[in-house]
Design a protein around this motif. Structure first.
Motif, short mmCIF file in Angstrom:
data_model
loop_
_atom_site.label_atom_id
_atom_site.label_comp_id
_atom_site.label_asym_id
_atom_site.label_seq_id
_atom_site.Cartn_x
_atom_site.Cartn_y
_atom_site.Cartn_z
N ASN A 1 -4.26 65.85 -35.08
CA ASN A 1 -4.03 64.86 -34.82
C ASN A 1 -4.67 64.12 -36.24
OD1 ASN A 1 -2.63 63.71 -32.41
ND2 ASN A 1 -4.18 63.61 -31.52
N VAL A 2 -5.90 64.59 -36.94
CA VAL A 2 -6.45 64.34 -37.96
C VAL A 2 -5.66 64.05 -39.35
CG1 VAL A 2 -8.18 64.31 -39.65
CG2 VAL A 2 -8.93 64.98 -37.37
N PRO A 3 -4.41 65.18 -39.55
CA PRO A 3 -3.70 64.63 -40.31
C PRO A 3 -2.85 63.32 -40.33
CG PRO A 3 -3.43 66.89 -40.00
CD PRO A 3 -4.51 65.99 -38.94
N LYS A 4 -2.64 63.00 -38.80
CA LYS A 4 -1.37 61.91 -38.85
C LYS A 4 -2.36 60.44 -38.69
CE LYS A 4 1.48 60.20 -35.30
NZ LYS A 4 1.75 59.86 -33.79
N ASP A 5 -3.92 60.75 -37.93
CA ASP A 5 -4.55 59.46 -38.47
C ASP A 5 -5.03 58.43 -39.81
OD1 ASP A 5 -4.79 59.48 -35.92
OD2 ASP A 5 -6.87 60.55 -35.30
N PHE A 6 -5.56 60.25 -40.94
CA PHE A 6 -5.68 59.78 -42.05
C PHE A 6 -4.12 59.31 -42.49
CE2 PHE A 6 -5.62 60.97 -46.65
CZ PHE A 6 -6.82 60.41 -46.86
#
Length: 294
Positions: A220-225
């Motif tokens: 989920n990090v790419p989406k959150d970023f």
């Protein structure tokens, strides 16, 4: 009584009175006086607006400098990962950012013109419009492409909370291959430029060639970023546009005040000349009437 009637008859029959048209001259004099008062009132308004814009300019510049910090932080990961914009996007979102206020020259019109140019050069493009000024212009030509709009923008310097709320609403529209922001870039105090800024989506970040060096374990990090980047760059675009708008309004009101002063000087001279002409005509009428009775 008979003498007065005779004088009035003689004055009315004189060529000077018929040619100059004394009643019409008096009406013209009143019109000039009314116009002069109206221009003076307008000059007071434009001068006040210029002073207000000048006092707000420093606050807008501080907000712009702070937003550049957010934009720089949001771009670090994308630059180091060497993320690239999708070469052949099937669906693109263009976020057009202006405000609700006018009286600032062509600053909003240029953004709307650039948006229409982009729409004519690219297909499958949806619009999100921030600000009533761009919405009013784009709705006339590209109403079908507008999927979301925001109002109440431009009253104060933008904040991250406002930008995050706008980003959350944009995320609800669904996934896009490309997201682009169109805003007015503040160049100098007298110059601004409609600019398109790329916002890297989660797909583009995941496809970056050097993203593996960051050892991202949570998927989920790419989406959150990507969401953080969108909010940060919306704040950046709104702040740049806000500073450019305040500067443009200050310049526009300054020019309007100078033009009003020029018109005041011109109409003051015209008023004095017309008033002197009226007095001269009255003296000519009296002297002519008195001479005819001798």
């Amino acid at each position: 009584m008979i003498a007065r009637q005779r004088i009035a008859t003689v004055i009315a029959s004189t060529p000077v009175a018929r040619v100059l048209g004394t009643p019409r001259t008096y009406a013209t004099l009143r019109e000039i006086e009314t116009r002069l008062k109206s221009i003076k009132n307008i000059e007071k308004i434009t001068n006040t607006m210029m002073i207000v814009a000048s006092t707000r300019m420093s606050k807008a510049e501080r907000a712009m400098q702070n937003s550049r910090v957010y934009e720089g932080a949001a771009s670090i990961l994308a630059k180091k990962a060497e993320a690239a914009v999708s070469a052949d996007p099937s669906k693109t979102l263009l976020v057009v950012m202006t405000s609700d206020k006018g009286l600032c020259g062509s600053i909003h019109s240029q953004v709307a013109r650039r948006a229409r140019q982009y729409l004519s050069e690219n297909s499958n493009v949806d619009l999100v419009v921030i600000g009533d000024k761009s919405k009013a212009q784009l709705q006339r030509t590209n109403a079908a492409e507008i999927k979301l709009s925001f109002s109440g923008v431009g009253k104060e310097a933008p904040t991250y909370g406002e930008a995050a709320l706008i980003a959350d609403e944009i995320e609800k529209l669904g996934d896009y291959d490309n997201i682009k922001l169109l805003y007015n870039k503040f160049v100098t105090g007298v110059s601004f430029e409609p600019t398109i800024l790329d916002v890297y989506t989660a797909k583009e970040l995941q496809a970056a060639p050097k993203v593996g060096q960051f050892e991202i374990e949570d998927e989920n990090v790419p989406k959150d970023f990507s969401e953080f980047t969108l909010a940060s760059q919306i704040l950046y675009g709104l702040s740049e546009g806000h500073a450019a708008e305040i500067s443009a309004r200050r310049n526009a009101m300054d020019n309007a005040s100078k033009n009003a002063n020029d018109m005041i000087n011109k109409y003051s001279i015209l008023y004095n000349r017309t008033r002197q002409a009226v007095i001269t005509n009255e003296l000519v009428d009296i002297i002519t009437g008195a001479s005819s009775l001798e």
